[in-house]
Write an enzyme that holds these catalytic residues in place. Structure first.
Site, PDB file in Angstrom:
ATOM      1  N   ASN A 146       0.803  -1.235   0.000  1.00 44.12           N
ATOM      2  CA  ASN A 146       0.000   0.000   0.000  1.00 44.12           C
ATOM      3  C   ASN A 146       0.830   1.278   0.000  1.00 44.12           C
ATOM      4  OD1 ASN A 146       0.651  -0.828   2.619  1.00 44.12           O
ATOM      5  ND2 ASN A 146      -1.114   0.179   3.523  1.00 44.12           N
ATOM      6  N   GLY A 168       1.492  -5.661   7.604  1.00 49.48           N
ATOM      7  CA  GLY A 168       0.538  -6.328   6.715  1.00 49.48           C
ATOM      8  C   GLY A 168      -0.700  -6.720   7.505  1.00 49.48           C
ATOM      9  N   THR A 175      -1.722 -12.669   8.637  1.00 49.07           N
ATOM     10  CA  THR A 175      -0.327 -12.966   8.264  1.00 49.07           C
ATOM     11  C   THR A 175       0.583 -12.729   9.461  1.00 49.07           C
ATOM     12  OG1 THR A 175      -0.902 -12.100   6.079  1.00 49.07           O
ATOM     13  CG2 THR A 175       1.419 -12.564   6.480  1.00 49.07           C
ATOM     14  N   GLY A 176       0.290 -11.695  10.230  1.00 42.78           N
ATOM     15  CA  GLY A 176       1.079 -11.393  11.428  1.00 42.78           C
ATOM     16  C   GLY A 176       1.116 -12.576  12.387  1.00 42.78           C
ATOM     17  N   GLU A 182       3.134  -4.372  12.520  1.00 47.06           N
ATOM     18  CA  GLU A 182       2.175  -3.283  12.343  1.00 47.06           C
ATOM     19  C   GLU A 182       1.059  -3.869  11.505  1.00 47.06           C
ATOM     20  OE1 GLU A 182       0.399  -1.125  10.790  1.00 47.06           O
ATOM     21  OE2 GLU A 182       1.418   0.805  10.558  1.00 47.06           O
ATOM     22  N   CYS A 220      -3.401   1.174   6.788  1.00 52.01           N
ATOM     23  CA  CYS A 220      -3.705   0.507   8.060  1.00 52.01           C
ATOM     24  C   CYS A 220      -4.425   1.464   8.997  1.00 52.01           C
ATOM     25  CB  CYS A 220      -2.414   0.033   8.697  1.00 52.01           C
ATOM     26  SG  CYS A 220      -1.150   1.297   8.697  1.00 52.01           S
ATOM     27  N   GLU A 280     -11.627  -4.996   9.111  1.00 53.73           N
ATOM     28  CA  GLU A 280     -10.927  -4.079   8.212  1.00 53.73           C
ATOM     29  C   GLU A 280     -11.318  -4.367   6.761  1.00 53.73           C
ATOM     30  OE1 GLU A 280      -6.610  -4.683   7.973  1.00 53.73           O
ATOM     31  OE2 GLU A 280      -6.396  -2.505   8.127  1.00 53.73           O
ATOM     32  N   GLU A 313       7.261   1.607  15.291  1.00 55.15           N
ATOM     33  CA  GLU A 313       8.118   2.202  14.265  1.00 55.15           C
ATOM     34  C   GLU A 313       8.409   3.642  14.687  1.00 55.15           C
ATOM     35  OE1 GLU A 313       6.799   0.026  10.154  1.00 55.15           O
ATOM     36  OE2 GLU A 313       5.612   1.745  10.783  1.00 55.15           O
TER      37      GLU A 313
HETATM   38  P1  NDP Z   1      -0.372  -9.638   3.617  1.00 59.78           P
HETATM   39  O1  NDP Z   1      -0.338  -9.454   5.084  1.00 59.78           O
HETATM   40  O2  NDP Z   1      -0.650 -10.984   3.092  1.00 59.78           O
HETATM   41  O3  NDP Z   1       1.005  -9.143   2.937  1.00 59.78           O
HETATM   42  C1  NDP Z   1       1.983  -8.333   3.530  1.00 59.78           C
HETATM   43  C2  NDP Z   1       3.367  -8.889   3.267  1.00 59.78           C
HETATM   44  O4  NDP Z   1       3.502 -10.172   3.887  1.00 59.78           O
HETATM   45  C3  NDP Z   1       3.640  -9.133   1.777  1.00 59.78           C
HETATM   46  O5  NDP Z   1       5.010  -8.862   1.511  1.00 59.78           O
HETATM   47  C4  NDP Z   1       3.357 -10.599   1.620  1.00 59.78           C
HETATM   48  O6  NDP Z   1       3.973 -11.158   0.488  1.00 59.78           O
HETATM   49  C5  NDP Z   1       3.902 -11.142   2.921  1.00 59.78           C
HETATM   50  N1  NDP Z   1       3.371 -12.448   3.333  1.00 59.78           N
HETATM   51  C6  NDP Z   1       2.150 -12.987   3.090  1.00 59.78           C
HETATM   52  N2  NDP Z   1       2.044 -14.216   3.640  1.00 59.78           N
HETATM   53  C7  NDP Z   1       3.228 -14.472   4.253  1.00 59.78           C
HETATM   54  C8  NDP Z   1       3.750 -15.596   4.970  1.00 59.78           C
HETATM   55  N3  NDP Z   1       3.027 -16.690   5.197  1.00 59.78           N
HETATM   56  N4  NDP Z   1       5.017 -15.535   5.424  1.00 59.78           N
HETATM   57  C9  NDP Z   1       5.772 -14.434   5.240  1.00 59.78           C
HETATM   58  N5  NDP Z   1       5.347 -13.353   4.536  1.00 59.78           N
HETATM   59  C10 NDP Z   1       4.077 -13.359   4.061  1.00 59.78           C
HETATM   60  O7  NDP Z   1      -1.367  -8.591   3.038  1.00 59.78           O
HETATM   61  P2  NDP Z   1      -2.254  -8.720   1.721  1.00 59.78           P
HETATM   62  O8  NDP Z   1      -1.582  -7.983   0.682  1.00 59.78           O
HETATM   63  O9  NDP Z   1      -2.612 -10.119   1.377  1.00 59.78           O
HETATM   64  O10 NDP Z   1      -3.553  -8.030   2.225  1.00 59.78           O
HETATM   65  C11 NDP Z   1      -4.469  -8.749   3.059  1.00 59.78           C
HETATM   66  C12 NDP Z   1      -5.068  -7.817   4.052  1.00 59.78           C
HETATM   67  O11 NDP Z   1      -4.055  -7.356   4.967  1.00 59.78           O
HETATM   68  C13 NDP Z   1      -5.614  -6.548   3.457  1.00 59.78           C
HETATM   69  O12 NDP Z   1      -6.894  -6.728   2.977  1.00 59.78           O
HETATM   70  C14 NDP Z   1      -5.566  -5.642   4.620  1.00 59.78           C
HETATM   71  O13 NDP Z   1      -6.699  -5.854   5.422  1.00 59.78           O
HETATM   72  C15 NDP Z   1      -4.329  -6.054   5.375  1.00 59.78           C
HETATM   73  N6  NDP Z   1      -3.150  -5.204   5.105  1.00 59.78           N
HETATM   74  C16 NDP Z   1      -2.758  -4.348   6.063  1.00 59.78           C
HETATM   75  C17 NDP Z   1      -1.677  -3.529   5.848  1.00 59.78           C
HETATM   76  C18 NDP Z   1      -1.228  -2.587   6.873  1.00 59.78           C
HETATM   77  O14 NDP Z   1      -0.553  -1.614   6.549  1.00 59.78           O
HETATM   78  N7  NDP Z   1      -1.543  -2.809   8.137  1.00 59.78           N
HETATM   79  C19 NDP Z   1      -0.951  -3.520   4.584  1.00 59.78           C
HETATM   80  C20 NDP Z   1      -1.423  -4.508   3.642  1.00 59.78           C
HETATM   81  C21 NDP Z   1      -2.484  -5.293   3.914  1.00 59.78           C
HETATM   82  P3  NDP Z   1       3.251 -11.198  -0.962  1.00 59.78           P
HETATM   83  O15 NDP Z   1       2.212 -10.106  -0.998  1.00 59.78           O
HETATM   84  O16 NDP Z   1       4.372 -10.933  -1.897  1.00 59.78           O
HETATM   85  O17 NDP Z   1       2.668 -12.558  -1.113  1.00 59.78           O
END
Ligand code: NDP
Length: 448
Positions: free
Chosen positions: A104, A180, A184-185, A202, A236, A334, A411
Protein backbone atom coordinates in the site's frame (compact mmCIF):
# COMPACT_ATOMS: atom_id res chain seq x y z
CA UNK A 1 24.50 -15.44 3.57
CA UNK A 2 25.49 -12.13 1.97
CA UNK A 3 23.75 -10.16 4.74
CA UNK A 4 25.41 -12.24 7.45
CA UNK A 5 28.88 -12.02 5.87
CA UNK A 6 28.55 -8.27 5.43
CA UNK A 7 27.52 -7.93 9.04
CA UNK A 8 30.42 -10.08 10.24
CA UNK A 9 33.03 -8.07 8.33
CA UNK A 10 32.10 -5.03 10.42
CA UNK A 11 32.27 -2.83 7.32
CA UNK A 12 28.95 -1.27 8.41
CA UNK A 13 28.19 -2.72 11.84
CA UNK A 14 31.44 -1.42 13.30
CA UNK A 15 31.88 1.66 11.12
CA UNK A 16 32.41 4.91 13.06
CA UNK A 17 29.05 6.42 13.97
CA UNK A 18 30.14 9.71 12.34
CA UNK A 19 30.80 8.01 9.01
CA UNK A 20 27.60 5.97 9.19
CA UNK A 21 25.63 9.13 9.93
CA UNK A 22 27.30 10.89 7.01
CA UNK A 23 26.27 8.10 4.60
CA UNK A 24 22.69 8.20 5.93
CA UNK A 25 22.62 11.94 5.18
CA UNK A 26 24.02 11.27 1.71
CA UNK A 27 21.17 8.82 1.05
CA UNK A 28 18.66 11.50 2.11
CA UNK A 29 20.30 14.05 -0.16
CA UNK A 30 20.40 11.74 -3.20
CA UNK A 31 16.81 10.67 -2.61
CA UNK A 32 15.71 14.33 -2.62
CA UNK A 33 17.08 14.60 -6.15
CA UNK A 34 15.13 11.57 -7.37
CA UNK A 35 11.70 12.07 -5.82
CA UNK A 36 9.85 12.41 -9.12
CA UNK A 37 11.16 9.10 -10.43
CA UNK A 38 10.07 7.32 -7.26
CA UNK A 39 6.66 9.04 -7.24
CA UNK A 40 6.09 7.78 -10.78
CA UNK A 41 7.16 4.22 -9.92
CA UNK A 42 4.96 4.16 -6.81
CA UNK A 43 1.96 5.43 -8.75
CA UNK A 44 2.40 2.97 -11.61
CA UNK A 45 2.81 -0.08 -9.39
CA UNK A 46 0.09 0.71 -6.82
CA UNK A 47 -2.43 2.74 -8.85
CA UNK A 48 -2.32 5.52 -6.26
CA UNK A 49 -2.71 9.02 -7.76
CA UNK A 50 0.52 10.68 -8.84
CA UNK A 51 -0.46 13.77 -6.83
CA UNK A 52 -0.63 11.68 -3.66
CA UNK A 53 2.67 9.94 -4.30
CA UNK A 54 4.50 13.18 -5.13
CA UNK A 55 3.35 14.61 -1.79
CA UNK A 56 4.34 11.46 0.10
CA UNK A 57 7.80 11.18 -1.49
CA UNK A 58 8.86 14.64 -0.26
CA UNK A 59 8.81 13.36 3.34
CA UNK A 60 10.88 10.21 2.87
CA UNK A 61 14.40 11.71 3.11
CA UNK A 62 13.48 12.93 6.61
CA UNK A 63 13.68 9.37 7.96
CA UNK A 64 17.35 9.11 7.00
CA UNK A 65 18.10 12.60 8.29
CA UNK A 66 16.39 11.87 11.58
CA UNK A 67 18.26 8.63 12.28
CA UNK A 68 21.54 10.14 11.03
CA UNK A 69 21.11 12.78 13.75
CA UNK A 70 19.88 10.34 16.35
CA UNK A 71 22.98 8.17 16.20
CA UNK A 72 25.21 11.24 16.50
CA UNK A 73 23.38 12.48 19.57
CA UNK A 74 22.34 9.31 21.42
CA UNK A 75 23.50 8.99 25.03
CA UNK A 76 24.44 5.66 26.58
CA UNK A 77 23.74 5.16 30.27
CA UNK A 78 25.84 4.60 33.34
CA UNK A 79 23.87 3.06 36.20
CA UNK A 80 24.00 3.40 40.02
CA UNK A 81 25.26 -0.14 40.57
CA UNK A 82 25.85 -0.84 44.29
CA UNK A 83 29.45 -0.74 45.49
CA UNK A 84 32.67 0.26 43.74
CA UNK A 85 31.46 -0.57 40.30
CA UNK A 86 30.84 1.33 37.10
CA UNK A 87 28.00 -0.17 35.07
CA UNK A 88 27.69 1.26 31.61
CA UNK A 89 25.15 0.07 29.07
CA UNK A 90 25.83 0.13 25.35
CA UNK A 91 23.44 -0.50 22.52
CA UNK A 92 24.65 -2.89 19.85
CA UNK A 93 23.04 -3.96 16.58
CA UNK A 94 21.09 -7.22 16.41
CA UNK A 95 22.79 -8.74 13.37
CA UNK A 96 20.74 -9.64 10.31
CA UNK A 97 17.11 -8.53 10.42
CA UNK A 98 14.22 -9.40 8.10
CA UNK A 99 11.65 -6.91 6.90
CA UNK A 100 8.42 -7.97 5.20
CA UNK A 101 6.56 -5.05 3.67
CA UNK A 102 3.16 -4.60 1.98
CA UNK A 103 2.00 -2.98 -1.23
CA UNK A 104 0.00 0.00 0.00
CA UNK A 105 2.89 2.43 0.72
CA UNK A 106 5.75 0.34 -0.69
CA UNK A 107 8.58 2.84 -0.28
CA UNK A 108 7.35 4.75 2.78
CA UNK A 109 6.91 1.61 4.85
CA UNK A 110 10.24 0.17 3.70
CA UNK A 111 12.08 3.39 4.52
CA UNK A 112 10.43 3.64 7.94
CA UNK A 113 11.95 0.24 8.68
CA UNK A 114 15.27 0.52 6.84
CA UNK A 115 16.43 3.84 8.31
CA UNK A 116 16.48 2.80 12.01
CA UNK A 117 17.72 -0.71 11.16
CA UNK A 118 20.78 0.41 9.26
CA UNK A 119 21.42 3.43 11.50
CA UNK A 120 21.85 0.89 14.31
CA UNK A 121 24.40 -1.05 12.23
CA UNK A 122 22.32 -4.08 11.23
CA UNK A 123 22.26 -5.80 7.86
CA UNK A 124 18.81 -6.22 6.36
CA UNK A 125 17.04 -8.70 4.13
CA UNK A 126 13.85 -7.07 2.91
CA UNK A 127 11.01 -8.81 1.10
CA UNK A 128 8.57 -6.39 -0.50
CA UNK A 129 5.12 -7.44 -1.63
CA UNK A 130 5.14 -9.15 -5.03
CA UNK A 131 2.45 -6.65 -6.00
CA UNK A 132 4.83 -3.70 -5.61
CA UNK A 133 8.53 -4.61 -5.53
CA UNK A 134 9.93 -2.12 -8.10
CA UNK A 135 10.67 1.05 -6.16
CA UNK A 136 12.52 -0.70 -3.35
CA UNK A 137 14.82 -2.48 -5.83
CA UNK A 138 15.69 0.90 -7.33
CA UNK A 139 16.05 2.50 -3.92
CA UNK A 140 18.74 0.03 -2.81
CA UNK A 141 20.82 1.00 -5.86
CA UNK A 142 20.44 4.64 -4.80
CA UNK A 143 21.65 3.80 -1.27
CA UNK A 144 24.71 2.02 -2.62
CA UNK A 145 25.54 4.89 -4.96
CA UNK A 146 25.36 7.14 -1.87
CA UNK A 147 28.05 5.17 -0.04
CA UNK A 148 26.18 2.32 1.67
CA UNK A 149 28.36 -0.80 1.39
CA UNK A 150 26.88 -3.55 -0.78
CA UNK A 151 25.30 -6.34 1.22
CA UNK A 152 23.90 -4.12 3.99
CA UNK A 153 20.45 -3.95 2.40
CA UNK A 154 19.46 -7.05 0.44
CA UNK A 155 16.17 -7.38 -1.40
CA UNK A 156 14.61 -10.73 -2.09
CA UNK A 157 11.50 -10.93 -4.21
CA UNK A 158 8.89 -13.66 -4.25
CA UNK A 159 5.54 -14.45 -2.68
CA UNK A 160 4.89 -14.37 1.04
CA UNK A 161 3.85 -17.98 1.65
CA UNK A 162 7.01 -19.23 -0.10
CA UNK A 163 9.88 -16.69 -0.09
CA UNK A 164 8.55 -14.80 2.95
CA UNK A 165 8.10 -18.01 4.89
CA UNK A 166 11.61 -19.23 4.00
CA UNK A 167 13.10 -15.94 5.20
CA UNK A 168 11.13 -15.86 8.47
CA UNK A 169 12.12 -19.46 9.24
CA UNK A 170 15.85 -18.79 8.84
CA UNK A 171 17.46 -19.10 12.26
CA UNK A 172 20.13 -16.52 11.33
CA UNK A 173 17.50 -13.77 11.44
CA UNK A 174 17.61 -11.76 14.69
CA UNK A 175 14.35 -9.90 14.29
CA UNK A 176 11.40 -9.82 11.91
CA UNK A 177 9.74 -6.48 11.21
CA UNK A 178 6.42 -6.99 9.44
CA UNK A 179 3.65 -4.74 8.17
CA UNK A 180 0.54 -6.33 6.71
CA UNK A 181 -2.64 -8.14 7.64
CA UNK A 182 -3.30 -9.44 11.17
CA UNK A 183 -3.75 -13.02 9.92
CA UNK A 184 -0.33 -12.97 8.26
CA UNK A 185 1.08 -11.39 11.43
CA UNK A 186 -0.07 -14.41 13.43
CA UNK A 187 1.59 -16.84 10.98
CA UNK A 188 4.87 -14.91 11.08
CA UNK A 189 4.67 -14.66 14.87
CA UNK A 190 4.57 -18.45 15.12
CA UNK A 191 7.71 -18.75 13.00
CA UNK A 192 9.48 -16.07 15.06
CA UNK A 193 8.51 -17.89 18.26
CA UNK A 194 10.05 -21.14 17.09
CA UNK A 195 13.40 -19.45 16.45
CA UNK A 196 13.28 -17.22 19.57
CA UNK A 197 13.43 -14.28 17.18
CA UNK A 198 12.09 -10.85 18.10
CA UNK A 199 9.23 -9.37 16.13
CA UNK A 200 7.81 -5.96 15.39
CA UNK A 201 4.44 -5.98 13.68
CA UNK A 202 2.18 -3.28 12.34
CA UNK A 203 -1.09 -4.98 11.50
CA UNK A 204 -4.71 -4.22 10.76
CA UNK A 205 -6.85 -1.41 12.07
CA UNK A 206 -10.36 -0.03 12.17
CA UNK A 207 -9.58 3.49 13.27
CA UNK A 208 -12.45 5.61 14.59
CA UNK A 209 -12.84 9.30 13.79
CA UNK A 210 -14.90 10.83 16.62
CA UNK A 211 -16.63 14.11 15.75
CA UNK A 212 -18.16 16.22 18.53
CA UNK A 213 -21.10 18.64 18.21
CA UNK A 214 -18.99 21.76 18.68
CA UNK A 215 -16.89 21.53 15.47
CA UNK A 216 -16.91 23.64 12.33
CA UNK A 217 -18.70 21.14 10.08
CA UNK A 218 -17.21 22.17 6.72
CA UNK A 219 -13.67 22.03 8.08
CA UNK A 220 -14.08 18.65 9.73
CA UNK A 221 -15.83 17.16 6.70
CA UNK A 222 -12.68 18.03 4.71
CA UNK A 223 -10.43 16.49 7.36
CA UNK A 224 -12.41 13.29 7.80
CA UNK A 225 -12.95 12.66 4.07
CA UNK A 226 -9.17 12.84 3.75
CA UNK A 227 -8.84 10.52 6.75
CA UNK A 228 -11.07 7.92 5.13
CA UNK A 229 -10.35 8.01 1.42
CA UNK A 230 -6.68 8.86 0.92
CA UNK A 231 -4.98 5.89 -0.81
CA UNK A 232 -8.48 4.59 -1.68
CA UNK A 233 -8.74 3.72 2.02
CA UNK A 234 -5.90 1.20 1.67
CA UNK A 235 -3.96 2.24 4.73
CA UNK A 236 -3.71 0.51 8.06
CA UNK A 237 -4.64 3.74 9.79
CA UNK A 238 -7.58 4.71 7.51
CA UNK A 239 -10.39 6.46 9.37
CA UNK A 240 -12.87 3.74 8.54
CA UNK A 241 -15.37 4.23 11.40
CA UNK A 242 -16.90 7.70 11.54
CA UNK A 243 -18.62 8.36 14.88
CA UNK A 244 -20.65 11.58 14.97
CA UNK A 245 -22.36 13.20 17.95
CA UNK A 246 -26.15 13.29 17.72
CA UNK A 247 -26.60 17.12 17.65
CA UNK A 248 -24.86 17.51 14.25
CA UNK A 249 -25.31 13.96 12.95
CA UNK A 250 -27.77 14.60 10.10
CA UNK A 251 -26.14 17.80 8.89
CA UNK A 252 -22.63 16.34 9.12
CA UNK A 253 -23.52 13.14 7.30
CA UNK A 254 -25.21 15.10 4.46
CA UNK A 255 -22.15 17.26 3.91
CA UNK A 256 -19.78 14.30 4.25
CA UNK A 257 -21.67 12.27 1.64
CA UNK A 258 -21.86 15.26 -0.72
CA UNK A 259 -18.07 15.66 -0.50
CA UNK A 260 -17.45 11.93 -1.04
CA UNK A 261 -19.66 11.90 -4.14
CA UNK A 262 -17.42 14.61 -5.63
CA UNK A 263 -14.14 12.72 -5.24
CA UNK A 264 -12.62 12.50 -8.73
CA UNK A 265 -11.91 8.84 -9.41
CA UNK A 266 -9.77 8.08 -12.44
CA UNK A 267 -6.42 7.44 -14.08
CA UNK A 268 -3.71 7.64 -11.39
CA UNK A 269 -1.29 9.39 -13.74
CA UNK A 270 -3.76 12.22 -14.42
CA UNK A 271 -2.89 15.18 -12.20
CA UNK A 272 -6.57 15.89 -11.54
CA UNK A 273 -7.31 12.41 -10.20
CA UNK A 274 -8.05 12.30 -6.48
CA UNK A 275 -8.65 8.56 -6.10
CA UNK A 276 -7.30 5.67 -8.13
CA UNK A 277 -8.18 1.98 -8.27
CA UNK A 278 -7.52 -0.57 -5.55
CA UNK A 279 -4.49 -2.79 -5.80
CA UNK A 280 -5.82 -6.02 -7.27
CA UNK A 281 -8.84 -7.97 -8.45
CA UNK A 282 -8.66 -10.05 -5.28
CA UNK A 283 -8.81 -6.93 -3.11
CA UNK A 284 -11.67 -5.51 -5.22
CA UNK A 285 -13.69 -8.68 -4.77
CA UNK A 286 -12.99 -8.73 -1.03
CA UNK A 287 -14.30 -5.15 -0.70
CA UNK A 288 -17.35 -5.89 -2.83
CA UNK A 289 -18.17 -8.99 -0.82
CA UNK A 290 -17.86 -7.17 2.50
CA UNK A 291 -20.21 -4.40 1.29
CA UNK A 292 -22.69 -7.00 -0.01
CA UNK A 293 -22.60 -8.74 3.40
CA UNK A 294 -23.14 -5.39 5.12
CA UNK A 295 -26.21 -4.69 2.97
CA UNK A 296 -27.58 -8.11 3.92
CA UNK A 297 -26.98 -7.32 7.60
CA UNK A 298 -29.03 -4.14 7.18
CA UNK A 299 -26.41 -1.46 6.49
CA UNK A 300 -27.87 1.57 4.69
CA UNK A 301 -25.90 2.71 1.64
CA UNK A 302 -25.56 6.51 1.74
CA UNK A 303 -23.40 6.60 -1.39
CA UNK A 304 -21.33 4.23 -3.52
CA UNK A 305 -21.47 0.52 -2.78
CA UNK A 306 -20.55 -0.82 -6.23
CA UNK A 307 -17.65 -1.83 -8.45
CA UNK A 308 -17.01 0.83 -11.12
CA UNK A 309 -17.03 -0.51 -14.66
CA UNK A 310 -15.10 2.21 -16.48
CA UNK A 311 -12.90 2.00 -19.53
CA UNK A 312 -9.74 2.26 -17.47
CA UNK A 313 -7.35 -0.56 -16.86
CA UNK A 314 -7.67 -1.15 -13.11
CA UNK A 315 -9.86 -2.31 -10.24
CA UNK A 316 -12.08 0.58 -9.28
CA UNK A 317 -14.58 0.75 -6.44
CA UNK A 318 -16.95 3.62 -5.69
CA UNK A 319 -16.14 5.77 -2.65
CA UNK A 320 -18.69 4.34 -0.26
CA UNK A 321 -20.43 5.52 2.92
CA UNK A 322 -22.59 3.10 4.92
CA UNK A 323 -24.77 3.79 7.93
CA UNK A 324 -24.31 0.80 10.25
CA UNK A 325 -24.74 -0.73 13.69
CA UNK A 326 -21.73 -1.74 15.85
CA UNK A 327 -22.53 -5.47 15.83
CA UNK A 328 -22.18 -5.69 12.02
CA UNK A 329 -19.10 -7.30 10.46
CA UNK A 330 -18.32 -4.10 8.52
CA UNK A 331 -18.08 -2.09 11.77
CA UNK A 332 -15.62 -4.62 13.17
CA UNK A 333 -13.54 -5.90 10.26
CA UNK A 334 -10.93 -4.08 8.21
CA UNK A 335 -12.08 -3.52 4.59
CA UNK A 336 -8.88 -1.96 3.26
CA UNK A 337 -10.72 -0.06 0.56
CA UNK A 338 -12.73 3.14 0.00
CA UNK A 339 -15.50 2.26 2.44
CA UNK A 340 -16.34 4.20 5.59
CA UNK A 341 -19.06 3.32 8.09
CA UNK A 342 -20.96 5.96 10.08
CA UNK A 343 -22.74 5.71 13.41
CA UNK A 344 -24.23 8.19 15.90
CA UNK A 345 -23.07 8.66 19.50
CA UNK A 346 -24.74 10.44 22.39
CA UNK A 347 -22.09 11.56 24.89
CA UNK A 348 -18.41 11.11 25.77
CA UNK A 349 -18.99 7.79 27.51
CA UNK A 350 -20.85 6.41 24.51
CA UNK A 351 -18.12 7.70 22.12
CA UNK A 352 -15.41 5.91 24.12
CA UNK A 353 -17.42 2.66 24.26
CA UNK A 354 -17.99 2.68 20.50
CA UNK A 355 -14.42 3.63 19.67
CA UNK A 356 -13.00 0.85 21.86
CA UNK A 357 -15.51 -1.70 20.57
CA UNK A 358 -12.91 -3.32 18.28
CA UNK A 359 -10.23 -6.00 18.34
CA UNK A 360 -7.89 -3.38 16.84
CA UNK A 361 -6.20 -0.40 18.43
CA UNK A 362 -3.96 1.25 15.86
CA UNK A 363 -5.21 4.84 15.48
CA UNK A 364 -8.04 7.22 16.28
CA UNK A 365 -8.88 10.85 15.67
CA UNK A 366 -10.90 13.18 17.85
CA UNK A 367 -12.47 16.27 16.34
CA UNK A 368 -13.50 19.00 18.78
CA UNK A 369 -12.73 22.61 19.69
CA UNK A 370 -13.09 21.79 23.37
CA UNK A 371 -9.58 21.17 24.63
CA UNK A 372 -10.83 19.32 27.73
CA UNK A 373 -12.93 16.87 25.73
CA UNK A 374 -10.04 16.24 23.34
CA UNK A 375 -7.62 15.24 26.08
CA UNK A 376 -10.20 13.28 28.09
CA UNK A 377 -11.16 11.17 25.10
CA UNK A 378 -7.51 10.64 24.11
CA UNK A 379 -6.81 9.36 27.63
CA UNK A 380 -9.52 6.73 27.28
CA UNK A 381 -9.04 5.40 23.75
CA UNK A 382 -7.13 2.13 23.40
CA UNK A 383 -4.93 3.03 20.45
CA UNK A 384 -1.25 3.65 19.80
CA UNK A 385 -1.68 6.78 17.67
CA UNK A 386 -4.27 9.46 18.43
CA UNK A 387 -4.77 12.72 16.59
CA UNK A 388 -6.83 15.62 17.88
CA UNK A 389 -8.25 17.63 14.96
CA UNK A 390 -6.27 15.76 12.33
CA UNK A 391 -5.75 12.27 10.90
CA UNK A 392 -2.87 10.39 9.22
CA UNK A 393 -0.07 12.83 10.10
CA UNK A 394 3.22 11.06 10.57
CA UNK A 395 6.79 12.11 11.43
CA UNK A 396 10.04 10.17 11.84
CA UNK A 397 10.28 11.22 15.50
CA UNK A 398 6.77 10.12 16.43
CA UNK A 399 6.17 6.54 17.70
CA UNK A 400 3.88 4.56 15.40
CA UNK A 401 2.21 1.26 16.24
CA UNK A 402 -0.81 -0.37 17.73
CA UNK A 403 -2.53 -1.63 20.85
CA UNK A 404 -4.47 -4.92 20.93
CA UNK A 405 -4.48 -6.94 17.68
CA UNK A 406 -2.96 -4.06 15.71
CA UNK A 407 0.58 -5.12 16.47
CA UNK A 408 3.63 -5.34 18.65
CA UNK A 409 6.39 -2.76 19.01
CA UNK A 410 6.80 0.66 17.45
CA UNK A 411 8.12 2.20 14.26
CA UNK A 412 9.71 5.68 14.23
CA UNK A 413 11.47 7.64 16.93
CA UNK A 414 13.97 6.41 19.46
CA UNK A 415 11.61 3.46 20.02
CA UNK A 416 12.43 2.03 16.57
CA UNK A 417 16.14 2.56 17.17
CA UNK A 418 15.81 0.61 20.42
CA UNK A 419 13.85 -2.12 18.58
CA UNK A 420 16.85 -2.54 16.29
CA UNK A 421 19.49 -2.68 19.04
CA UNK A 422 20.16 -4.82 22.07
CA UNK A 423 21.69 -3.62 25.31
CA UNK A 424 25.03 -4.82 26.56
CA UNK A 425 25.57 -4.17 30.25
CA UNK A 426 29.26 -3.81 31.18
CA UNK A 427 30.10 -3.94 34.89
CA UNK A 428 33.56 -2.77 35.97
CA UNK A 429 34.97 -3.39 39.44
CA UNK A 430 37.25 -0.53 40.54
CA UNK A 431 37.50 -1.44 44.22
CA UNK A 432 40.95 -1.61 45.81
CA UNK A 433 39.80 -4.54 47.96
CA UNK A 434 40.49 -8.00 46.76
CA UNK A 435 38.09 -10.74 47.69
CA UNK A 436 38.51 -14.42 48.23
CA UNK A 437 35.29 -16.28 48.90
CA UNK A 438 37.14 -19.51 49.54
CA UNK A 439 39.51 -18.12 52.12
CA UNK A 440 39.15 -19.47 55.66
CA UNK A 441 38.23 -16.09 57.21
CA UNK A 442 34.60 -15.25 58.09
CA UNK A 443 34.66 -11.63 56.90
CA UNK A 444 31.50 -10.33 55.22
CA UNK A 445 32.13 -10.02 51.54
CA UNK A 446 29.51 -9.08 49.01
CA UNK A 447 29.57 -11.39 46.04
CA UNK A 448 26.24 -10.74 44.40
P1 NDP B 1 -0.37 -9.64 3.62
O1 NDP B 1 -0.34 -9.45 5.08
O2 NDP B 1 -0.65 -10.98 3.09
O3 NDP B 1 1.01 -9.14 2.94
C1 NDP B 1 1.98 -8.33 3.53
C2 NDP B 1 3.37 -8.89 3.27
O4 NDP B 1 3.50 -10.17 3.89
C3 NDP B 1 3.64 -9.13 1.78
O5 NDP B 1 5.01 -8.86 1.51
C4 NDP B 1 3.36 -10.60 1.62
O6 NDP B 1 3.97 -11.16 0.49
C5 NDP B 1 3.90 -11.14 2.92
N1 NDP B 1 3.37 -12.45 3.33
C6 NDP B 1 2.15 -12.99 3.09
N2 NDP B 1 2.04 -14.22 3.64
C7 NDP B 1 3.23 -14.47 4.25
C8 NDP B 1 3.75 -15.60 4.97
N3 NDP B 1 3.03 -16.69 5.20
N4 NDP B 1 5.02 -15.53 5.42
C9 NDP B 1 5.77 -14.43 5.24
N5 NDP B 1 5.35 -13.35 4.54
C10 NDP B 1 4.08 -13.36 4.06
O7 NDP B 1 -1.37 -8.59 3.04
P2 NDP B 1 -2.25 -8.72 1.72
O8 NDP B 1 -1.58 -7.98 0.68
O9 NDP B 1 -2.61 -10.12 1.38
O10 NDP B 1 -3.55 -8.03 2.22
C11 NDP B 1 -4.47 -8.75 3.06
C12 NDP B 1 -5.07 -7.82 4.05
O11 NDP B 1 -4.06 -7.36 4.97
C13 NDP B 1 -5.61 -6.55 3.46
O12 NDP B 1 -6.89 -6.73 2.98
C14 NDP B 1 -5.57 -5.64 4.62
O13 NDP B 1 -6.70 -5.85 5.42
C15 NDP B 1 -4.33 -6.05 5.37
N6 NDP B 1 -3.15 -5.20 5.10
C16 NDP B 1 -2.76 -4.35 6.06
C17 NDP B 1 -1.68 -3.53 5.85
C18 NDP B 1 -1.23 -2.59 6.87
O14 NDP B 1 -0.55 -1.61 6.55
N7 NDP B 1 -1.54 -2.81 8.14
C19 NDP B 1 -0.95 -3.52 4.58
C20 NDP B 1 -1.42 -4.51 3.64
C21 NDP B 1 -2.48 -5.29 3.91
P3 NDP B 1 3.25 -11.20 -0.96
O15 NDP B 1 2.21 -10.11 -1.00
O16 NDP B 1 4.37 -10.93 -1.90
O17 NDP B 1 2.67 -12.56 -1.11
Amino acid sequence: GVAQNTYNTGIWSKMDIQERSHIMNNIAYTLKNHLNIFAFKESVQTGRPIKEMEAQMTRLPEWFEYYASLIRSKVDTCLPFKGDFVNYVKREPLGVVAQITPWNHPLLISIKKLAPAIAAGNSVVIKPSELAPCSILEFVKLCESSGLPKGVINVITGYGPTTGKYLCNDSRISKIDFTGGTDTGRIIGEMAGRNITGMISELGGKSPMIVFDDVDIADVVNGTVFGSFIASGQTCIAGSRLLIQKGIYDKFVDKFVEKVKNIKVGDPLDNNTQMGPVISEQQLNKIDQMVKNAKKEGAKVLCGGNIINNQLNGYYYEPTVLEVEPHMEIFQEEVFGPVVVVHKFTDEKNAIELANNSEYGLGASIWTNNIKIGHRIADNIDAGIIWINDHHKNDPCSPWGGFKNSGIGRENGIEAFHEYTQTKSIIVNYSSNTTDWFSNSNSNVRYS
